[in-house]
Design a protein around this motif. Structure first.
Motif, PDB file in Angstrom:
ATOM      1  N   ARG A 275       0.830  -1.203   0.000  1.00  0.00           N
ATOM      2  CA  ARG A 275       0.000   0.000   0.000  1.00  0.00           C
ATOM      3  C   ARG A 275       0.868   1.257   0.000  1.00  0.00           C
ATOM      4  NH1 ARG A 275      -5.590   0.001   2.475  1.00  0.00           N
ATOM      5  NH2 ARG A 275      -6.407  -2.097   2.085  1.00  0.00           N
TER       6      ARG A 275
ATOM      7  N   LEU B 191      -0.967  -2.272  16.764  1.00  0.00           N
ATOM      8  CA  LEU B 191      -2.415  -2.300  16.554  1.00  0.00           C
ATOM      9  C   LEU B 191      -2.959  -3.667  16.921  1.00  0.00           C
ATOM     10  CD1 LEU B 191      -2.938  -0.226  13.276  1.00  0.00           C
ATOM     11  CD2 LEU B 191      -3.617   0.367  15.612  1.00  0.00           C
TER      12      LEU B 191
ATOM     13  N   LEU C 139      -5.797  -4.407  19.618  1.00  0.00           N
ATOM     14  CA  LEU C 139      -7.007  -5.122  19.212  1.00  0.00           C
ATOM     15  C   LEU C 139      -7.201  -6.379  20.052  1.00  0.00           C
ATOM     16  CD1 LEU C 139      -6.759  -4.587  15.373  1.00  0.00           C
ATOM     17  CD2 LEU C 139      -8.698  -3.937  16.810  1.00  0.00           C
TER      18      LEU C 139
ATOM     19  N   MET D 100     -17.161   6.795  17.881  1.00  0.00           N
ATOM     20  CA  MET D 100     -17.498   7.217  16.521  1.00  0.00           C
ATOM     21  C   MET D 100     -18.723   6.492  15.982  1.00  0.00           C
ATOM     22  SD  MET D 100     -15.281   9.460  15.728  1.00  0.00           S
ATOM     23  CE  MET D 100     -15.290   9.563  13.922  1.00  0.00           C
TER      24      MET D 100
ATOM     25  N   LEU E 260     -18.802   3.397  15.234  1.00  0.00           N
ATOM     26  CA  LEU E 260     -18.339   2.441  14.223  1.00  0.00           C
ATOM     27  C   LEU E 260     -19.131   1.144  14.337  1.00  0.00           C
ATOM     28  CD1 LEU E 260     -14.481   2.482  13.948  1.00  0.00           C
ATOM     29  CD2 LEU E 260     -16.189   3.481  12.444  1.00  0.00           C
TER      30      LEU E 260
ATOM     31  N   LYS F 258     -18.233  -1.816  13.209  1.00  0.00           N
ATOM     32  CA  LYS F 258     -17.510  -3.086  13.064  1.00  0.00           C
ATOM     33  C   LYS F 258     -16.957  -3.703  14.336  1.00  0.00           C
ATOM     34  CE  LYS F 258     -16.092  -0.665   9.192  1.00  0.00           C
ATOM     35  NZ  LYS F 258     -15.045  -0.035   8.481  1.00  0.00           N
ATOM     36  N   LYS F 259     -16.255  -2.956  15.080  1.00  0.00           N
ATOM     37  CA  LYS F 259     -15.412  -3.534  16.141  1.00  0.00           C
ATOM     38  C   LYS F 259     -16.060  -4.674  16.901  1.00  0.00           C
ATOM     39  CE  LYS F 259     -13.188   0.626  17.316  1.00  0.00           C
ATOM     40  NZ  LYS F 259     -12.618   1.537  18.281  1.00  0.00           N
TER      41      LYS F 259
ATOM     42  N   ASP G 255     -13.649   4.031   4.434  1.00  0.00           N
ATOM     43  CA  ASP G 255     -12.926   2.904   5.025  1.00  0.00           C
ATOM     44  C   ASP G 255     -13.318   1.565   4.412  1.00  0.00           C
ATOM     45  OD1 ASP G 255     -15.406   2.568   6.045  1.00  0.00           O
ATOM     46  OD2 ASP G 255     -14.855   2.941   8.131  1.00  0.00           O
TER      47      ASP G 255
ATOM     48  N   SER H 243     -10.123  -0.306   3.912  1.00  0.00           N
ATOM     49  CA  SER H 243      -9.100  -0.057   4.936  1.00  0.00           C
ATOM     50  C   SER H 243      -8.325  -1.335   5.232  1.00  0.00           C
ATOM     51  CB  SER H 243      -9.768   0.443   6.218  1.00  0.00           C
ATOM     52  OG  SER H 243      -8.815   0.497   7.261  1.00  0.00           O
ATOM     53  N   HIS H 244      -7.037  -1.189   5.497  1.00  0.00           N
ATOM     54  CA  HIS H 244      -6.243  -2.348   5.926  1.00  0.00           C
ATOM     55  C   HIS H 244      -6.588  -2.730   7.357  1.00  0.00           C
ATOM     56  CE1 HIS H 244      -2.996  -5.171   5.524  1.00  0.00           C
ATOM     57  NE2 HIS H 244      -2.341  -4.683   6.548  1.00  0.00           N
ATOM     58  N   TYR H 245      -7.057  -1.789   8.138  1.00  0.00           N
ATOM     59  CA  TYR H 245      -7.449  -2.055   9.527  1.00  0.00           C
ATOM     60  C   TYR H 245      -8.855  -1.517   9.746  1.00  0.00           C
ATOM     61  CZ  TYR H 245      -2.409  -2.700  10.225  1.00  0.00           C
ATOM     62  OH  TYR H 245      -1.105  -3.116  10.142  1.00  0.00           O
ATOM     63  N   PRO H 246      -9.886  -2.267   9.392  1.00  0.00           N
ATOM     64  CA  PRO H 246     -11.249  -1.726   9.468  1.00  0.00           C
ATOM     65  C   PRO H 246     -11.689  -1.372  10.886  1.00  0.00           C
ATOM     66  CG  PRO H 246     -11.262  -4.035   8.755  1.00  0.00           C
ATOM     67  CD  PRO H 246      -9.841  -3.611   8.811  1.00  0.00           C
ATOM     68  N   GLU H 247     -11.013  -1.893  11.900  1.00  0.00           N
ATOM     69  CA  GLU H 247     -11.431  -1.583  13.274  1.00  0.00           C
ATOM     70  C   GLU H 247     -11.010  -0.179  13.691  1.00  0.00           C
ATOM     71  OE1 GLU H 247      -9.358  -3.886  12.369  1.00  0.00           O
ATOM     72  OE2 GLU H 247      -9.999  -5.878  13.013  1.00  0.00           O
ATOM     73  N   VAL H 248     -10.099   0.420  12.920  1.00  0.00           N
ATOM     74  CA  VAL H 248      -9.580   1.738  13.275  1.00  0.00           C
ATOM     75  C   VAL H 248     -10.439   2.794  12.588  1.00  0.00           C
ATOM     76  CG1 VAL H 248      -7.553   3.236  13.096  1.00  0.00           C
ATOM     77  CG2 VAL H 248      -7.268   0.769  13.469  1.00  0.00           C
ATOM     78  N   SER H 249     -10.800   3.846  13.315  1.00  0.00           N
ATOM     79  CA  SER H 249     -11.623   4.891  12.715  1.00  0.00           C
ATOM     80  C   SER H 249     -10.785   5.758  11.777  1.00  0.00           C
ATOM     81  CB  SER H 249     -12.227   5.778  13.811  1.00  0.00           C
ATOM     82  OG  SER H 249     -12.669   6.996  13.250  1.00  0.00           O
TER      83      SER H 249
END
Lengths: 341, 341, 341, 341, 341, 341
Positions: free
Chosen positions: A182, A302, A306, A336, A338, A340-341, B189, B192-198
């Motif tokens: 990337r 990360l 996680l 936010m 979100l 997904k988490k 996103d 995103s490579h890290y979807p858990e990150v906002s």
């Protein structure tokens, strides 16, 4: 008696107090024969599966029962769960040896959630985009080494800190390789964010940075350091392997492997921990070493955060437990919205 | 006498011994009237442009000459270059005041090689992809603040370490923002490579992480710390500004700005140096703080190494001088046959 | 049944083995329903009051009993004390809900020994001796802020290290303010030991140095960090509040608050921990910042040592337990024949 | 020829470029005979007085002249000042030996601004308020030791950091003693801010904490460490002296000096630097050791900052030069409109 | 009843589960009277001998039994061993007071394996080879001091780290003295490996380097620090003693003891820990101080590693437990086929 | 003109001001053509030999003269010495190229005082006492490697810290080997001071611990790090070489080299710096690694102190200059009346 397939494994992290379980297989992490205060015997057990550990007790036990329990092996039990000191414990009402084939060993050792062979294929695909012929040849020597590849596909990335599960080293390496494409270009460096940095060296460095962990760690039954790992360490191990593989390339080409190239690649591996305190005998001193150090850390940190969040998922608090490698608790509240988490 | 446009500026880093120069304008960094050993007077000068500094001497000088030289201003000179102690010096044969308009001030202060307005436009385009309405509103309050934006477009990213030139803060911020979109998704996103990150929080955090430097540094004539910078520092300054802008958003919406959101964003800024030793009063304790810290460092460290390589480009050695912030020299030999560097 | 006033509370740190207690109310810190080795049930409790914690047990318990015990609430019990592993435990023979009004909540949370309102009055009296009108106006904005003052009067000064009790922040602040008037002059600086140091700035700095703790800590039920406290911290919080209050003064006077004055005051707060390692983003860089740092530390450290001595009062040893923040045990033997300690 | 009194000394920190000076005496810090580029000789001098150092030059010099200049002694000169590299230099036109008695040696070594005998009287007055008879007896043994007292009245408190002038140790000790009486009671502990702390031990500890510096430093011609100072250090030296004086008290009283009392007093001295890194072999582990450590530091650090401000008085900047022991520059702008500094 | 000699002591580190023991004496390290879950009483004991500690239990106990057990004294017991939580526990079936004379106190405190008097004789023989008369005289003053010598022969070298047993200080000192004679010459310096280093000073320094531990530690019942040890420390204590003994030599000779010699010897002792962090107020600054520091460390560290190996002798692993002072586990596998270890 | 042998070299550290020298050859470390203040030219030189450096000047020089001076080569000069700024300078009156053969290159690079071949013979003699056949075989592979041995006999032990001269690595290694035989037995371990430690492993470890320096450093013209040295470092280099030589032994014996033995030997080399901060990726974790670390340091540190003393021999002070690696000055006064130093 026919050994029938055990029912689906009830995972430890799913259990609630008050469950009745039958024909459940667990790993025996520890066993103890103890005397109760009125003189009887009971057995204290620590049972495990890949999601955690569970205290077990067998009241009114006998020495024979105690001896038939395989220490470090698998046991099939019947019983019920209770809450004890805020944690679950399991009261065993019946037990027998767990016959091989009646349970899935993968339920008992933590393991990557991803498909190992698929990840390995993706790693190979990325490595194939390396353009420099000798560097590619060197990488191929590693890929051809079945012992290393076998370990590479199974080893955890660390004993406790991050990606600490079977396949973790592969998962982490693939993630950093993908991250590198990337940043430095998907197929070549024509759309690199930093064109001055050698995409080839970064990819090769990422692939090799932790490869010595295949020799540093054992990961069949639990994750610990080997004697070689403690005496020599994965960083020096990788430097030695690069030297051997460079000699193999030289044998194949009839030309000495370029010394500078070997030195730089070795340097990237030696310096990837970033500081002496973390066991790197060199500090990053070329562009690619800097890149590998920070991409590796970004991914590892990360993953640590996680994992801390995942382990703490059900708790009320907005914070995880203290995560030692991060030197802090992790804030896990979804500020936010979100999904997904 | 008509003041005609001076000839193209001869940059200090291009000069060789033995050049004759005329009508060349330099910044006067220092001036000194001195006695020679046989009793005469000479003037010792340090001349500068954006590429470096140059020792100058005026033999057989007079007090009047000395007084007409503007300390910290611009001087137009004629003379020749010599080698002295392995460095160049410039023997001045004639001098006069440099008339404004006859030279380009941009030649004298180091400055980003990129177009400032174009970079700013790119920053805005990336910020516009933030989805969270209140976070976007907060960012807009910064973008509407002309004083901050004016500074943001001109400030260096640091006094000496990295991006130490006019426009450096903008260049660095844009680079990290772009890097963030490569990692966390170009427009949203979804890849995103890290979807858990906002992604939103990362972009906002990157934009604001060094914005306090607009108040911490002066950058009109040279790069130094302001009193506010030394007493309060850019990290706390940014925290204060976020508080003010959040209040502005609250005024506009009639709703208090969400406390958690402000706290997390402030935390990302406070912790972006990563360790207490580097002046962060908090350690990164959420996913986005970890992400901003490592992306910021990756970009800053690569820039430090690239600057060290650039400054050392013509030397024989394969290594740059010792680069203090990296705690090492940088290996600059092109072992991969890269065409670009 | 009439709820009568419970008898005087018997404090945990006063209890001896072998006491019979009735109608005693305790805070329930933890409860657990457990199985005895012969299959019966018992309840394991941790009871607390402001002087410490006590293990409790209820033999032959039932699920109903277990459920009626309020976790984190108050319980009225009857029973007897025993010695267990060198510590006391309490065997509960009877229990019922503790009716509000029958006990004094102040018995259950540790709290300053001094009168809170009286201390606050003394703080105000000292602050009123500040001569600089704008600095005084700024301080008044804080004093007018009921939310802050309410917190300031109740917050502990720290979670564990020093003055860790309700009212501790106020007690510590008053002590340092008084200390400051001893050093820099009782009513003005005419008899200051260091006339070059601004008494006004020192007093304002002392008052504000820990005021952010009112937002950093919770202190209603127990002492922990808030999310804001962990994300932002009391030091940055105070800097933000100073900015808000300075804006309020500016609104009131129609003049911008003097930037230098705000910066210096903010600097004193930012640097009062003295080193980066302890979370200060700035090192003390003006006379008043040095003064506040050392006076604060003198008071906090003496309080830590005094608490260690007090906690260890009855022990045989001449030394306290290891006091972590002091990195040593404290010698508590009275070698001088002092009557007071 | 009659040696007449030289005119009032023109101090180096007062000089401006372009002054004509006659009959001025300076300390010769360094002398050099050099060749000019056309073969002649000149003498390069470094001249000093208690306010600083000055470069001097004698053109058209001879070997004889060079030899008559006393290295490390005093020289009487005539000449003029010039600006050279932004600093002054002095061109010597005439010179002769400086006759003893024609100048005041106090002009050449930096020295406290206060009256040494008056300060010593104040120290004695404070020490006399110690109540504990054996502690007082011990202190008296020090006061009776003429060698120690002589040194105590002349030694600087440090070579460079703080109170680095003749009488500095006495000035610093008196200042901390006075500070201690402000905190722990003027004449006795009846109005102490911390009644649990032994005022007697604090006073004795303050008096002795740096007394070993009288053996650690030389201070007749310049301030350096003695061999004893470098091998043993002032902290251990004081511990040894306490042991000797305690033996003297024991001889006088016929009773062994109380071991605990000697140990605590020794501990206060050993630990007063506060950390191992600063050379303390013990960390402060009693109330009085904590008190002495912080009061000593408060006074020393304020003196460092005040010296930095004083040395930088005429500069334009709001900041002093970097003050190494404080690890920062000092902000010296008078933001409060204080009349005094 | 005649008290007969107890049978040979069965050492704790030799015991296996399932042993029946009678008439065995143990040190009572801790005792506790506890209630079983069904209301009975039992006594919880920690028993010790010089090889380790053992958990004991007395079921169906009475208050009288509990009271007759001497806390910190010796108890004679009968009973059997069991395995409990992977460790042994001892179920006591009978007990009585242990009559003095029926057991050997040496079985209960760890103690050097070597003959103390023989070692002391060897130390004296080595010290007698010191040639410098005044240094020899100083050493003799120590050797004549019965209190010091008595302690020197019994003290451990440290509380936990190395040579932590009665006679350990003597054993360690003799070992380093012998090592010193191997390096610097057996009887004189004629075959020294480093002839520039004073063999006399090294021997004297080695003898005295830890002698202060005789005052720093208690070692009659267990190994802890004395108050003097914690307040002053063995390093400063030795410096004080050297000062006293030098005064004794001066008294005897009528000549002041040479100051330089005392300072250097004191310096060797002060600096022998090598760094400030380890409590040395000076860094080694002469040849002999360097020599003593490294020889001391070589011996102490090898002893730590050997102790770790010995304690772990029977385990399966190739590694010992983590040895804190070495910051690592120790590899104990015999890769060389050595017969001895 | 016949080139005759130059007169005996006058070494720089022997020169005094006022000497007339002729036909003296020096290494040209630096040359500069400069303008005098009255417009003439002069050449500024730095001349060197193995004892130090010397400033030279050629007045009334020409461009031709300047060009004929070989930068980094040898120059034959005539002239006189002067004192300048307390240091010597050399005024060149005549110069010509230095013909090869007329001077001894050994006079210009610092070099061990001992006979290199004799030392190498001694090293071999000690290595031959290794008993373990495979370890001996491995060592022989190193001894057979002419490239390594050639370097081993010439390399310095370090660039600046200790044994910084041609042959220094050999001298240091021989010294530590000899030291090891004193401690662990002259010919075998029958009289070892520590019989549990493998004498064979210690000897092999000492021999190899710094052998990577032959690749890390260049030492023909001056002492600097190679690119390989900076990228990989001598510690990892040695680990790689051990791997290669072990493979050679395996080839020769037809048996794999024992993995544990290779790991332990590699570990000794990796950990010999003792701490991560000094670049060791492992901490000493076996007896032999501890032994090698401390013996190496003892020898290196004593050599540093001896060099500091030797360099400072003629000064008045009792102390050397500050010796950076020792973090202190060294006390060099002969307090023992030793005849040798």
């Amino acid at each position: 008696m026919a050994t029938t397939k055990a029912p689906e494994h009830r995972f430890i992290d799913q259990m609630q107090p008050g469950e009745q379980l039958a024909d459940q297989v667990f790993l025996v992490c520890k066993k103890d024969l103890r005397t109760t205060t009125n003189g009887g015997l009971y057995i204290h057990l620590v049972l495990g599966d890949r999601t955690g550990q569970l205290l077990g007790r067998i009241w009114n036990a006998s020495q024979q029962q105690y001896e038939m329990i395989p220490d470090g092996g698998f046991l099939c039990v019947r019983g019920r769960t209770e809450s004890y000191k805020g944690a679950l414990q399991f009261i065993v009402d019946g037990l027998r040896a767990a016959d091989k084939g009646t349970f899935d060993i993968g339920d008992y050792i933590p393991r990557t959630k991803h498909d190992i062979d698929k990840m390995w294929t993706e790693v190979l695909a990325i490595l194939r985009t390396i353009k420099h012929p000798l560097l590619l040849a060197l990488i191929k020597e590693f890929v051809k080494d079945e012992g290393i590849v076998e370990g590479f596909k199974r080893a955890p990335a660390a004993v406790t800190n991050h990606h600490a599960y079977v396949g973790g080293l592969l998962e982490h390496t693939l993630s950093v390789l993908t991250l590198a494409t990337r940043v430095f270009g998907k197929n070549d460096d024509s759309d690199s964010h930093y064109p001055e940095v050698s995409r080839d060296l970064v990819l090769a460095g990422v692939f090799l940075h932790d490869i010595g962990k295949t020799a540093e760690l054992t990961y069949d039954t639990n994750f610990t350091y080997t004697s070689a790992g403690q005496l020599v360490g994965h960083i020096t191990q990788a430097a030695i392997w690069i030297d051997r593989k460079a000699a193999d390339v030289a044998d194949a080409t009839g030309q000495p492997f370029p010394e500078d190239l070997q030195n730089v690649l070795t340097h990237i591996v030696l310096s990837h921990h970033g500081t002496y305190e973390f066991g790197s005998p060199r500090l990053p001193a070329c562009l690619e070493a800097i890149a590998v150090h920070y991409l590796d850390n970004l991914d590892a940190r990360l993953n640590m955060a996680l994992s801390a969040i995942e382990d703490a998922r059900n708790a009320d608090s907005d914070w995880t437990e203290y995560a030692r490698p991060l030197e802090t608790k992790v804030f896990k509240k979804n500020v936010m919205g979100l999904p997904k988490k």
